[in-house]
Design an enzyme around this catalytic site. Structure first.
Site, PDB file in Angstrom:
ATOM      1  N   ASP A 169      -3.956  -1.351   5.120  1.00 17.41           N
ATOM      2  CA  ASP A 169      -4.467  -0.850   6.394  1.00 17.41           C
ATOM      3  C   ASP A 169      -5.986  -0.761   6.437  1.00 17.41           C
ATOM      4  O   ASP A 169      -6.572  -0.684   7.501  1.00 17.41           O
ATOM      5  CB  ASP A 169      -3.870   0.527   6.704  1.00 17.41           C
ATOM      6  CG  ASP A 169      -4.130   1.533   5.589  1.00 17.41           C
ATOM      7  OD1 ASP A 169      -4.810   1.179   4.596  1.00 17.41           O
ATOM      8  OD2 ASP A 169      -3.653   2.678   5.703  1.00 17.41           O
TER       9      ASP A 169
ATOM     10  N   ASP B  43       0.846  -1.175   0.000  1.00 16.93           N
ATOM     11  CA  ASP B  43       0.000   0.000   0.000  1.00 16.93           C
ATOM     12  C   ASP B  43       0.893   1.240   0.000  1.00 16.93           C
ATOM     13  O   ASP B  43       1.982   1.232   0.577  1.00 16.93           O
ATOM     14  CB  ASP B  43      -0.881  -0.021   1.251  1.00 16.93           C
ATOM     15  CG  ASP B  43      -1.850   1.141   1.305  1.00 16.93           C
ATOM     16  OD1 ASP B  43      -2.487   1.426   0.293  1.00 16.93           O
ATOM     17  OD2 ASP B  43      -1.951   1.773   2.376  1.00 16.93           O
TER      18      ASP B  43
END
Length: 925
Positions: free
Chosen positions: A647, A343
């Protein structure tokens, strides 16, 4: 009547939820059978609740505890240990049987506490939805439990609220929603009511839709609920998450294969001993006892405990470096990782918007420093010297609603970047705001895309003025500006050429992946200015001052970590909800090679095309959860061990699908953490690379332990078979007690210490091993077989010397026990570092291993010299000459090992260096 019947609603509803954003508000209301001004009636809402069910995620039925516990007895080594415990009882080894049985209980208990991550993640998703929502029912606003919301409800949301269901925006007043947990977008999204008429719009681009479990950060809005529960985008993610099967880790698969090999080898040895003994006329009972002792001695029954210990120590070491392992086998899996899908926001970048560039009509400036630290400077890169940039810094300080306290931002991150810029420019923002209070303002609105604040302050000539500072979209402020600020503070009219220059500069900055804001100002006479008047009418004839380029900057340590990963043969890819241009620019700064494609483009590829093109892809932007899962599947299919970081809720399915799922500890949602095998306590990509090195160390040490075990496995089998074939001692080569002494008192301690050894030199200079590579490769297996053959031959010779030279089989057995104890020291030195010489400083780098060697010598003395142990293990004392004879095969084995290493080093030096990744050009599609 406030709504149609549920039946009519169901028949009229679009076939796919994606159609809602493409319909006008009036059409959505008709299809859902509701008048927005009134909402559903209580009765109608009740009927729809019966039809559609509660606005909640499906609960999964938990497996009974006893079944989850007993499931861990299906593992091959568990089966072997249970059988070994039973056999130990048969031959009277009660203590061994109890120890092995307790070991199986420990292994099962450990596995029991490590499973059910997917169920826990789904349960967390459900708990996140238990909230209260404001809805319009029968014309009145009422608060109800979020799980009672149904399609057709009108939900009212304000700043600080959590969106309870998916829906179409029907009213938006400066409405902004933070959707990062769902889409990966790094900034809050401005919402509006406009219909989107283009097909296949990415989730992050559906500005007229809101989604369950996202957070309202600014403004007010009303939402017409279109989808609830498992039909929502969060429900879609929950379905994806539940579909991910818990697979065995590569280490578990390799240990299973090794265990099967050991089982068959031990069974083969048992059968050969029994058959040969019966042919030679020996008693079956005696043969059975010897065969069982040989089988138990051959099987590394300490393997599960040692593996658990090695992984546990590795887990503790990783925790010290901010990598928290939830599943022990994942410690090693990380070490074999060949692809990391990371990410962007907060992992590769700081997740702190930062001004990097200021551009005025005649000048360009770069800004140093990163994040919300006030350390940094403004440097001019083009244009003549300018007296000051107060007109830029004042605007950043005053046309701004954010604040920064102890490094924490209160307000919008984009405005916080301007706050930091003003501080770097020499403005004490808080003091400056107190000295120049705001007298009026035009709040930001997505319809007109700018914000303005008005302040009473001294003009250029010292006379008080009302000055308006304005910030907003560059094209909007350019259209409202009549002049541009030049050097020396003078204003010049904006010509067509000047406007084209501003637009070109905007495109240049945006092309670098930066978010561009324009700053403008205008002064008014305090005598005629009315703060209660029509302030929007004053937002014309502005003086355009500057363009500001902001970006969420890469972490400095991430750049170095990516270089280290690539040097170690690990391919890093960036996965983000941002636009492809922004993502490609950040990837260039990070040093991530490959093309940037969008999630939609990746989804449009066939499986064959995705497999062939994935090596050339470095960035996937504007991704949906299913795109991330597909990338993991493609990489697995092409032979990679895949790590996936994330996340948000949207990351959870891919995290669960990856070989090693990694969640962020600071910004990560509970869902992501629940689906992960590892949690980054500091949200830092560099921690992943550090953990990879630790994972490689764990696997390296595990190989060391298994090497000495397998070498002794071959030794025992070949020695006993050779004894019978060559009629040296028949099946009585060694007694069962002597076999167990070598196995438990010599091999196990040395192997266990090697399992906690230092890493082999250059461990991060190697490429990741292939996913299907056995834990002992063929070349090493051949080397271990030859080592075992040598040890078996030496053992037979020592027994023969005792039997014929000293006329005592017991003496020969005693010499064999001592010889094997000493030879295992040579085996450890030869196999610890397969190509590095044992005559170097590395040999003394692990004091515990030296103590294990010392014990092998001392233990060999005790077992032959101590009366109690002589009676227990059937040994006799040895003379100095006999000890010297026992030492000879150990020394020769060490010398032969050094010669083999020398040949291997020379062969390695002649090889060409392994190819590195070739960095191609990147384009944002």
């Amino acid at each position: 009547m406030t709504g149609s019947s549920p039946a009519s609603h169901a028949s009229a509803a679009p076939a796919t939820p994606e159609a809602w954003y493409a319909l006008p508000v009036a059409e959505v209301a008709i299809r859902l059978g509701v008048r927005p001004a009134e909402g559903l009636s209580t009765a109608e809402a009740g009927q729809r609740l019966q039809q559609y069910g509660p606005n909640a995620l499906d609960d999964t039925k938990a497996e009974p505890t006893w079944k989850r516990f007993l499931k861990h007895y299906r593992d091959y080594m568990q089966i072997v240990l249970v059988v070994a415990a039973g056999v130990s009882l048969l031959i009277g080894e009660t203590g061994t049987a109890i120890g092995l049985f307790l070991l199986t209980l420990f292994n099962a208990w450990l596995g029991y506490h490590q499973e059910s991550k997917a169920e826990a993640a789904a349960a967390t998703l459900g708990s996140m939805m238990r909230s209260v929502a404001k809805v319009r029912r029968g014309g009145d606003i009422a608060e109800i439990s979020a799980d009672e919301i149904v399609p057709g409800d009108i939900v009212v949301v304000d700043a600080g609220d959590r969106v309870p269901a998916d829906g179409r925006v029907i009213l938006a007043a400066t409405l902004q929603i933070e959707e990062g947990a769902l889409t990966g977008e790094s900034v809050a999204v401005e919402k509006d009511t406009e219909t989107i008429d283009r097909p296949d719009v990415a989730l992050g681009d559906r500005a007229n839709m809101v989604f369950m479990n996202t957070n309202v950060t600014r403004g007010h809005g009303e939402v017409l609920v279109t989808t609830t529960g498992m039909g929502s985008e969060v429900g879609h993610i929950a379905n994806l998450l539940s579909e991910q099967k818990i697979e065995k880790t590569p280490l578990t698969k390799q240990v299973d294969r090794l265990t099967l090999f050991i089982i068959f080898a031990a069974l083969f040895a048992f059968l050969v001993i029994v058959v040969l003994g019966l042919i030679q006329g020996e008693s079956f009972t005696v043969l059975f006892g010897i065969g069982v002792a040989l089988a138990v001695g051959s099987i590394p029954d300490a393997l599960p405990a040692v593996v658990t210990t090695i992984l546990s120590v590795g887990s503790v070491n990783m925790a010290k470096k901010n990598a928290i392992m939830k599943v022990l086998p994942a410690v090693e899996t990380l070490g074999s990782t060949s692809a990391i899908n990371s990410d962007k926001t907060g992992t590769l970048t700081l997740n702190q918007m930062t001004v990097r560039e200021i551009s005025t009509v005649a000048h360009r400036y770069t800004v140093t420093g990163e994040g919300y630290s006030f350390d940094g400077q403004v440097h001019r890169t083009s244009g003549d010297a300018e007296r000051d940039l107060d007109y830029v810094m004042f605007s950043c300080a005053l046309c701004n609603d954010s604040d920064i306290q102890n490094g924490e931002v209160i307000g919008d991150p984009t405005e916080a970047a301007l706050y930091v810029l003003a501080q770097k420019g020499g403005v004490d923002v808080r003091e400056f705001r107190r000295n120049n209070p705001r007298v009026a303002s035009v709040p930001f609105d997505s319809d007109y895309k700018f914000m303005a604040t008005f302040h009473r302050m001294p003009g250029a000539d010292g006379v008080p003025v009302i000055r308006a500072y304005v910030k907003g979209a560059p094209d909007v402020l350019l259209g409202r500006s009549a002049t541009a600020r030049m050097a020396g503070g003078r204003a010049e009219p904006l010509t067509d050429e000047g406007r084209a220059t501003v637009l070109a500069e905007n495109e240049r900055i945006a092309g670098q992946g930066r978010r561009v804001l324009a700053l403008a100002q205008r002064e008014f006479d305090p005598a005629t200015f009315d703060p209660e008047g029509d302030l929007m009418a004053l937002m014309r004839d502005l003086e355009l001052c500057a363009l500001i380029g902001e970006v969420d900057p890469p972490r400095a340590e991430a750049v170095a970590a990516i270089a280290t990963a690539q040097h170690a043969g690990i391919r890093v890819r960036m996965i983000t909800g941002d636009h492809a241009v922004t993502a490609a620019a950040i990837a260039d700064e990070l040093g991530i090679p490959g093309k940037a494609v969008t999630g939609a483009e990746f989804a449009a590829m066939s499986d064959a095309e995705a497999d062939s093109r994935v090596d050339g892809i470095g960035v996937i932007a504007r991704v949906a959860p299913e795109h991330k899962v597909r990338l993991v599947q493609v990489l697995k299919r092409t032979g990679n061990i895949v790590a996936m970081t994330g996340d948000g809720v949207n990351d959870a399915p891919a995290i669960a699908a990856a070989d090693i799922g990694i969640a962020m500890g600071i910004t990560g949602t509970d869902v992501a953490k629940g689906a992960a095998k590892m949690i980054l306590a500091d949200d830092n990509f560099a921690t992943i690379v550090s953990a990879v090195e630790q994972g490689r160390l764990v696997y390296d040490n595990l190989q060391k332990f298994i090497r000495i075990q397998v070498a002794n496995l071959y030794m025992f089998i070949l020695a006993f078979i050779g004894s019978s074939v060559f009629a040296i001692a028949g099946t009585a080569l060694l007694s069962p007690a002597q076999v167990l002494w070598i196995h438990m008192a010599i091999v196990a301690p040395i192997g266990a210490v090697m399992g906690l050894d230092l890493s082999t030199p250059g461990i991060m200079d190697k490429k990741p091993r292939p996913f299907n590579q056995p834990i002992i490769v063929r070349s090493m297996m051949v080397r271990l077989f030859i080592t075992g053959l040598y040890m078996a031959a030496a053992t037979l010779i020592l027994v023969q010397i005792g039997k014929t030279g000293y006329d005592s089989l017991v003496l020969g057995q005693s010499m064999a026990v001592v010889g094997l104890g000493l030879m295992n020291i040579s085996v450890a030195l030869n196999l610890r570092y397969p190509t590095e010489s044992a005559f170097g400083p590395s040999t003394f780098s692990n004091p515990k291993l030296l103590w294990a060697f010392a014990w092998a010598v001392v233990g060999s003395m005790l077992v032959t010299q101590l009366g109690v142990l002589q009676d227990l293990f059937g040994t006799v004392p040895l003379t100095g000459i006999q000890w010297a004879i026992c030492l000879v095969p150990a020394v020769l084995l060490l010398i032969l090992g050094e010669l083999v290493k020398l040949v291997l080093r020379r062969m390695r030096s002649r090889r060409e260096p392994s190819p590195r990744f070739v960095e191609g050009t990147r384009s944002a599609s």
